[in-house]
Design a protein around this motif. Structure first.
Motif, PDB file in Angstrom:
ATOM      1  N   GLU A  93       3.340  15.871   0.648  1.00  0.00           N
ATOM      2  CA  GLU A  93       1.914  15.584   0.652  1.00  0.00           C
ATOM      3  C   GLU A  93       1.201  16.738  -0.031  1.00  0.00           C
ATOM      4  OE1 GLU A  93       0.846  13.638   4.481  1.00  0.00           O
ATOM      5  OE2 GLU A  93      -1.136  14.376   3.947  1.00  0.00           O
ATOM      6  N   GLY A  94       0.415  16.405  -1.007  1.00  0.00           N
ATOM      7  CA  GLY A  94      -0.302  17.440  -1.740  1.00  0.00           C
ATOM      8  C   GLY A  94       0.144  17.476  -3.177  1.00  0.00           C
ATOM      9  N   ARG A  95      -0.700  18.079  -4.010  1.00  0.00           N
ATOM     10  CA  ARG A  95      -0.363  18.151  -5.420  1.00  0.00           C
ATOM     11  C   ARG A  95       0.602  19.304  -5.674  1.00  0.00           C
ATOM     12  NH1 ARG A  95      -5.426  19.141  -7.494  1.00  0.00           N
ATOM     13  NH2 ARG A  95      -5.831  19.333  -5.271  1.00  0.00           N
ATOM     14  N   VAL A  96       1.641  19.013  -6.426  1.00  0.00           N
ATOM     15  CA  VAL A  96       2.687  20.005  -6.653  1.00  0.00           C
ATOM     16  C   VAL A  96       2.528  20.628  -8.036  1.00  0.00           C
ATOM     17  CG1 VAL A  96       5.179  20.364  -6.766  1.00  0.00           C
ATOM     18  CG2 VAL A  96       4.248  18.618  -5.243  1.00  0.00           C
ATOM     19  N   ALA A  97       2.597  21.950  -8.066  1.00  0.00           N
ATOM     20  CA  ALA A  97       2.642  22.628  -9.366  1.00  0.00           C
ATOM     21  C   ALA A  97       3.972  23.343  -9.418  1.00  0.00           C
ATOM     22  CB  ALA A  97       1.501  23.624  -9.478  1.00  0.00           C
TER      23      ALA A  97
ATOM     24  N   THR B   2     -10.639  15.658   1.668  1.00  0.00           N
ATOM     25  CA  THR B   2     -10.120  14.574   0.841  1.00  0.00           C
ATOM     26  C   THR B   2      -8.633  14.372   1.124  1.00  0.00           C
ATOM     27  OG1 THR B   2      -9.803  16.202  -0.883  1.00  0.00           O
ATOM     28  CG2 THR B   2     -11.740  14.796  -1.066  1.00  0.00           C
ATOM     29  N   ARG B   3      -8.199  13.145   0.972  1.00  0.00           N
ATOM     30  CA  ARG B   3      -6.783  12.868   1.227  1.00  0.00           C
ATOM     31  C   ARG B   3      -5.930  13.366   0.070  1.00  0.00           C
ATOM     32  NH1 ARG B   3      -4.962   7.301   2.143  1.00  0.00           N
ATOM     33  NH2 ARG B   3      -2.913   8.283   2.127  1.00  0.00           N
ATOM     34  N   LEU B   4      -4.841  13.976   0.429  1.00  0.00           N
ATOM     35  CA  LEU B   4      -3.955  14.517  -0.616  1.00  0.00           C
ATOM     36  C   LEU B   4      -3.011  13.423  -1.106  1.00  0.00           C
ATOM     37  CD1 LEU B   4      -3.044  17.932   0.974  1.00  0.00           C
ATOM     38  CD2 LEU B   4      -4.649  17.475  -0.867  1.00  0.00           C
ATOM     39  N   PRO B   5      -2.581  13.526  -2.346  1.00  0.00           N
ATOM     40  CA  PRO B   5      -1.599  12.551  -2.822  1.00  0.00           C
ATOM     41  C   PRO B   5      -0.310  12.696  -2.023  1.00  0.00           C
ATOM     42  CG  PRO B   5      -1.872  14.344  -4.390  1.00  0.00           C
ATOM     43  CD  PRO B   5      -2.943  14.512  -3.355  1.00  0.00           C
ATOM     44  N   ARG B   6       0.301  11.549  -1.731  1.00  0.00           N
ATOM     45  CA  ARG B   6       1.526  11.582  -0.939  1.00  0.00           C
ATOM     46  C   ARG B   6       2.646  10.975  -1.764  1.00  0.00           C
ATOM     47  NH1 ARG B   6       3.673   7.760   2.172  1.00  0.00           N
ATOM     48  NH2 ARG B   6       5.090   8.378   3.859  1.00  0.00           N
ATOM     49  N   HIS B   7       3.753  11.651  -1.749  1.00  0.00           N
ATOM     50  CA  HIS B   7       4.883  11.233  -2.564  1.00  0.00           C
ATOM     51  C   HIS B   7       6.071  11.064  -1.637  1.00  0.00           C
ATOM     52  CE1 HIS B   7       7.068  11.079  -6.379  1.00  0.00           C
ATOM     53  NE2 HIS B   7       8.008  11.795  -5.802  1.00  0.00           N
TER      54      HIS B   7
END
Lengths: 247, 281
Positions: A93-97, B2-7
């Motif tokens: 969860e969250g943007r990965v860099a 804000t909701r975070l992208p989930r992968h």
């Protein structure tokens, strides 16, 4: 909240285009993952990660240790989303860099400034965000007039500065790094460390694979050992030292 | 907050779930059109960096080819220049688009392997990048067509709406071939060699620089050279509107059926190997 939840992750690499037997001979122990010898048909399979579980939350800075080929980079790439699990699951969860490869998406013939745009686009930033941040990136990289020069003229350290500046300015929630910081000079290392500390304080997650144990201890508050693709949780720095000594 | 992208990715499930995942890859790759268009433009910029004419070299080399072949072959085949050159010029431009797209898509994943291995970008992006690059190259050759049209006074005969339809049919069909090639060439490195050979062969057996009605013996090979030759129909779809000729209905039908079947196959292939592509590289 940023989180990484990995459960029983197993990743096998099919090895294409290599001679089955000679490859087996090459991958003798101590280095590399476990090679599956039982399969008769299809490409030989290399188990790069075997039943790895891992849970990270905001503020966690995980240090990955292990021999060459123990699975550190594979784990980082799996978190980045490049490898799909053969068994188990990955939830991020969250943007990965990721700073796994310095030159990702960079064009050696384009200038530093053009590369900032390319790399930032690849990380999912919009044109407006890129415009807003270009100055900050340029400033942190301290490359000055070199940003107008093609990247092929840069030294390894300069490329590292540029890549690091872009990736850490992208507002990611999770930062992945693979043994690279060594190319920067002392001044840059210091600044990079300050910036990373600040990032992690803003409840971000940081995963760092390295053989530089002083660096690891300085940067991380959690450690995970990898050996032949299997994970060995290390609860303290003492356990880390043990792992390094015995592995 | 804000909701975070989930992968979330788990082990391979049923084929249906892989098809759904492939569908999501496609949807996401379209959403990120800005990324692949930028990459495509940068590729072109990069290729011609330091050259004086830049991408107009494409225009120039096509122009030179059209003039040279136009003068020699028209006479060899006893076809009047005003009939031969427009036919051949349009054929060459369309053929350049088809062949370069298919050939370059073999490198689509291989060239982008560093990017693919370090993130979770949807893979179709890298094929769109190649196709987009080819379309920009095609646009640079339009000048040649316009020049020929002006010279031989058929500019006003061009059927624009039909040309748009024809171009879409060509792009959609070339795209699935590219999609297929990108995967196959990443897995089997012989594919690029096979392709290079095949493309040359197809060039000669398709009516790119020869006119079927003016060649003897075409009737004997009608089905091989024309009716069953996809390239013949692709050429028809774009060339005929430019020359002010009607596009035969059977060509349109052929291309529509080929697009549907081809895309269905390419999509299923992608769905079944999407997890493996990264390992091919």
């Amino acid at each position: 909240m940023a989180s990484i939840d990995i459960r029983g992750l197993t990743i096998r690499f099919p090895v294409y285009g290599a001679d089955h037997r000679s490859l087996k001979r090459q991958l003798t122990r101590a280095v590399g993952g476990a090679l599956d010898r039982k399969r008769k048909s299809g490409p030989p399979l290399l188990t790069a990660l075997n039943d790895v579980s891992l849970k990270l939350g905001p503020g966690d800075r995980l240090g990955l240790v292990g021999h060459n080929g123990a699975g550190k980079t594979t784990l980082l790439r799996a978190i980045a989303g490049a490898y799909a699990p053969d068994e188990g699951s990955i939830e991020v969860e969250g943007r990965v860099a990721s700073l796994l490869d310095l030159m990702v998406g960079m064009d050696p013939f384009a200038t530093g400034m053009e590369n900032i745009r390319l790399r930032a686009l690849l990380m999912g930033l919009s044109d407006k965000q890129i415009k807003d941040r270009a100055e900050e990136i340029a400033e942190f990289s301290a490359l000055g007039p070199f940003l107008g020069m093609p990247v092929k003229t840069y030294s390894a350290g300069m490329i590292a500065r540029l890549a690091f500046s872009i990736v850490t300015t992208a507002d990611a929630d999770i930062l992945l790094m693979d043994e690279w910081i060594g190319v920067g000079d002392a001044d840059f290392r210091h600044q990079a460390q300050l910036r990373l500390t600040k990032m992690v304080e803003g409840s971000k997650i940081f995963v760092f694979a390295s053989h530089d144990f002083t660096m690891l201890k300085k940067m991380c508050n959690k450690f995970l050992g990898l050996k032949g693709g299997a994970c060995i949780p290390l609860e303290s720095e003492a356990e880390l030292d043990d792992f390094v000594a015995t592995a | 907050m804000t909701r975070l992208p989930r992968h979330y990715v788990a082990a391979r499930g049923s084929f249906a779930s892989e098809l759904a995942a492939a569908g999501r890859d496609f949807a996401q790759s379209f959403q990120q059109w800005r990324l692949w268009t930028t990459l495509a433009f940068n590729d072109i910029l990069s290729r011609y960096r330091g050259s004086l004419l830049g991408p107009f070299w494409i225009t120039l080399s096509t122009g030179a080819f059209v003039i040279g072949i136009g003068i020699v072959y028209g006479r060899l085949m006893h076809v009047p220049t005003e009939k031969y050159v427009p036919w051949m010029a349009t054929g060459v431009v369309i053929w350049n688009f088809i062949s370069s797209t298919v050939l370059e898509s073999g490198d689509a994943y291989i060239h982008s392997s560093v990017i693919i291995r370090s993130g979770s970008l949807p893979l179709p992006i890298f094929v769109w990048r190649v196709i987009c690059r080819s379309i920009v190259n095609l646009a640079h050759q339009v000048t040649v067509i316009i020049a020929v049209a002006l010279w031989f006074h058929f500019l006003l005969k061009i059927n624009l709406p039909m040309l748009v339809v024809g171009t879409v049919l060509v792009v959609v069909n070339v795209s699935w071939v590219s999609f297929f090639t990108a995967i196959a060439a990443a897995r089997f490195r012989d594919i690029q060699q096979v392709n290079a050979t095949l493309i040359q062969l197809v060039f000669f057996i398709s009516p790119v620089i020869w006119i079927p009605s003016d060649m003897q013996g075409v009737q004997n090979l009608q089905s091989l050279l024309l009716t069953l030759n996809p390239v013949y129909h692709l050429l028809n779809a774009m060339r005929n509107p430019i020359l002010g000729l009607p596009v035969p209905l059977h060509s349109i039908a052929f291309l529509v059926v080929m697009a549907v079947l081809g895309w269905a196959l390419a999509f299923m292939l992608y769905a079944s190997v999407r997890r493996r592509i990264v390992h091919y590289l």
